[in-house]
Design an enzyme around this catalytic site. Structure first.
Site, PDB file in Angstrom:
ATOM      1  CG  HIS A  17      -1.970  -0.970   1.346  1.00 40.62           C
ATOM      2  ND1 HIS A  17      -2.071  -1.853   2.393  1.00 40.62           N
ATOM      3  CD2 HIS A  17      -3.051  -1.220   0.548  1.00 40.62           C
ATOM      4  CE1 HIS A  17      -3.153  -2.619   2.236  1.00 40.62           C
ATOM      5  NE2 HIS A  17      -3.759  -2.259   1.123  1.00 40.62           N
ATOM      6  CE  LYS A  41     -12.629  -6.897   0.936  1.00 39.46           C
ATOM      7  NZ  LYS A  41     -11.346  -6.440   0.401  1.00 39.46           N
ATOM      8  NE  ARG A  90      -2.470  -7.257  -4.572  1.00 39.90           N
ATOM      9  CZ  ARG A  90      -3.295  -7.260  -3.546  1.00 39.90           C
ATOM     10  NH1 ARG A  90      -2.850  -7.553  -2.361  1.00 39.90           N
ATOM     11  NH2 ARG A  90      -4.572  -6.995  -3.705  1.00 39.90           N
ATOM     12  CB  SER A 128      -4.435  -6.649   4.224  1.00 37.75           C
ATOM     13  OG  SER A 128      -4.048  -5.363   3.844  1.00 37.75           O
TER      14      SER A 128
HETATM   15  P1  ADP Z   1      -9.828  -3.587  -0.937  1.00 41.04           P
HETATM   16  O1  ADP Z   1     -10.704  -4.206   0.113  1.00 41.04           O
HETATM   17  O2  ADP Z   1     -10.452  -2.344  -1.546  1.00 41.04           O
HETATM   18  O3  ADP Z   1      -9.289  -4.518  -1.968  1.00 41.04           O
HETATM   19  P2  ADP Z   1      -7.095  -3.422   0.071  1.00 41.04           P
HETATM   20  O4  ADP Z   1      -6.631  -2.650   1.257  1.00 41.04           O
HETATM   21  O5  ADP Z   1      -6.922  -4.896   0.098  1.00 41.04           O
HETATM   22  O6  ADP Z   1      -8.611  -3.003  -0.091  1.00 41.04           O
HETATM   23  O7  ADP Z   1      -6.399  -2.887  -1.246  1.00 41.04           O
HETATM   24  C1  ADP Z   1      -6.530  -1.545  -1.669  1.00 41.04           C
HETATM   25  C2  ADP Z   1      -5.859  -1.367  -3.009  1.00 41.04           C
HETATM   26  O8  ADP Z   1      -4.439  -1.522  -2.878  1.00 41.04           O
HETATM   27  C3  ADP Z   1      -6.291  -2.354  -4.089  1.00 41.04           C
HETATM   28  O9  ADP Z   1      -6.322  -1.693  -5.335  1.00 41.04           O
HETATM   29  C4  ADP Z   1      -5.188  -3.382  -4.077  1.00 41.04           C
HETATM   30  O10 ADP Z   1      -5.069  -4.017  -5.332  1.00 41.04           O
HETATM   31  C5  ADP Z   1      -3.984  -2.485  -3.795  1.00 41.04           C
HETATM   32  N1  ADP Z   1      -2.882  -3.235  -3.217  1.00 41.04           N
HETATM   33  C6  ADP Z   1      -2.855  -3.877  -2.029  1.00 41.04           C
HETATM   34  N2  ADP Z   1      -1.660  -4.472  -1.837  1.00 41.04           N
HETATM   35  C7  ADP Z   1      -0.901  -4.196  -2.928  1.00 41.04           C
HETATM   36  C8  ADP Z   1       0.436  -4.541  -3.359  1.00 41.04           C
HETATM   37  N3  ADP Z   1       1.212  -5.326  -2.627  1.00 41.04           N
HETATM   38  N4  ADP Z   1       0.855  -4.087  -4.561  1.00 41.04           N
HETATM   39  C9  ADP Z   1       0.041  -3.325  -5.321  1.00 41.04           C
HETATM   40  N5  ADP Z   1      -1.213  -2.971  -4.991  1.00 41.04           N
HETATM   41  C10 ADP Z   1      -1.684  -3.398  -3.816  1.00 41.04           C
END
Ligand code: ADP
Length: 158
Positions: A17, A41, A90, A128
């Site tokens: 993030h 979630k 990713r 996460s």
């Molecule tokens: P959500 O519940 O909206 O998916 P997340 O916190 O899991 O929330 O992710 C928020 C955004 O950050 C998403 O677009 C996700 O693809 C991106 N993201 C999370 N981890 C990574 C990472 N390691 N590399 C690139 N993008 C990431």
């Protein structure tokens, strides 16, 4: 002054993030990190704790604002005059969901662009859910989360 909104669950915030935010700061003047309540979630951390972790991660960074929201993202973007929604990609597995989300947001407001960035290769496997799972089983994830997040996680067994 171009602002982007970076929405997510951030349960917890990871270095993936952080990398997305840093890339976003090269493209936009300011970024609003919008933490979704995401009750469906069933997050490990309540929204206040997720806010605290993100705020601590970016303490002193004047171009970043952190807030939480539970409504429609496009409404939040409009209320803050954001020109874009920032998201991270990713692997191909992210694409389908992100594509649908972007298409839906465009339907709701055609003026707000979705912008995608790729984090550094070493973070492509960082999520996460992976952090939650590994740390709850006693694994060491210190290298994958901001330093300020470490005390919130179950401590690694050595
Ligand atoms: P959500 O519940 O909206 O998916 P997340 O916190 O899991 O929330 O992710 C928020 C955004 O950050 C998403 O677009 C996700 O693809 C991106 N993201 C999370 N981890 C990574 C990472 N390691 N590399 C690139 N993008 C990431």
């Amino acid at each position: 002054m171009k602002t982007a909104i970076y929405p997510g669950t951030f349960d917890p915030i990871t270095l993936g993030h952080v990398d997305v935010v840093q890339r976003g700061l090269k493209l936009f003047d300011s970024i609003i990190i919008a933490i979704a309540d995401s009750p469906k979630k069933d997050p490990m951390f309540d929204v206040q704790t997720r806010l605290d972790m993100v705020n601590a991660t970016f303490a002193g960074e004047s171009r970043i604002q952190v807030l939480n929201f539970d409504g429609l993202l496009v409404n939040l973007a409009q209320a803050h005059g954001a020109a874009a929604i920032l998201r991270g990609l990713r692997a191909a597995s992210d694409f389908e969901y992100e594509f649908q989300l972007a298409a839906m947001n465009r339907k709701l407001d055609a003026d707000i662009e979705s912008v995608f960035v790729m984090a550094r290769e070493e973070y492509t496997f960082v999520s996460s859910s992976f952090i939650r799972e590994i740390s709850s089983m006693g694994g060491d994830v210190d290298a994958l989360v901001p330093q300020v997040v470490r005390p919130y996680l179950p401590q690694a067994k050595d």
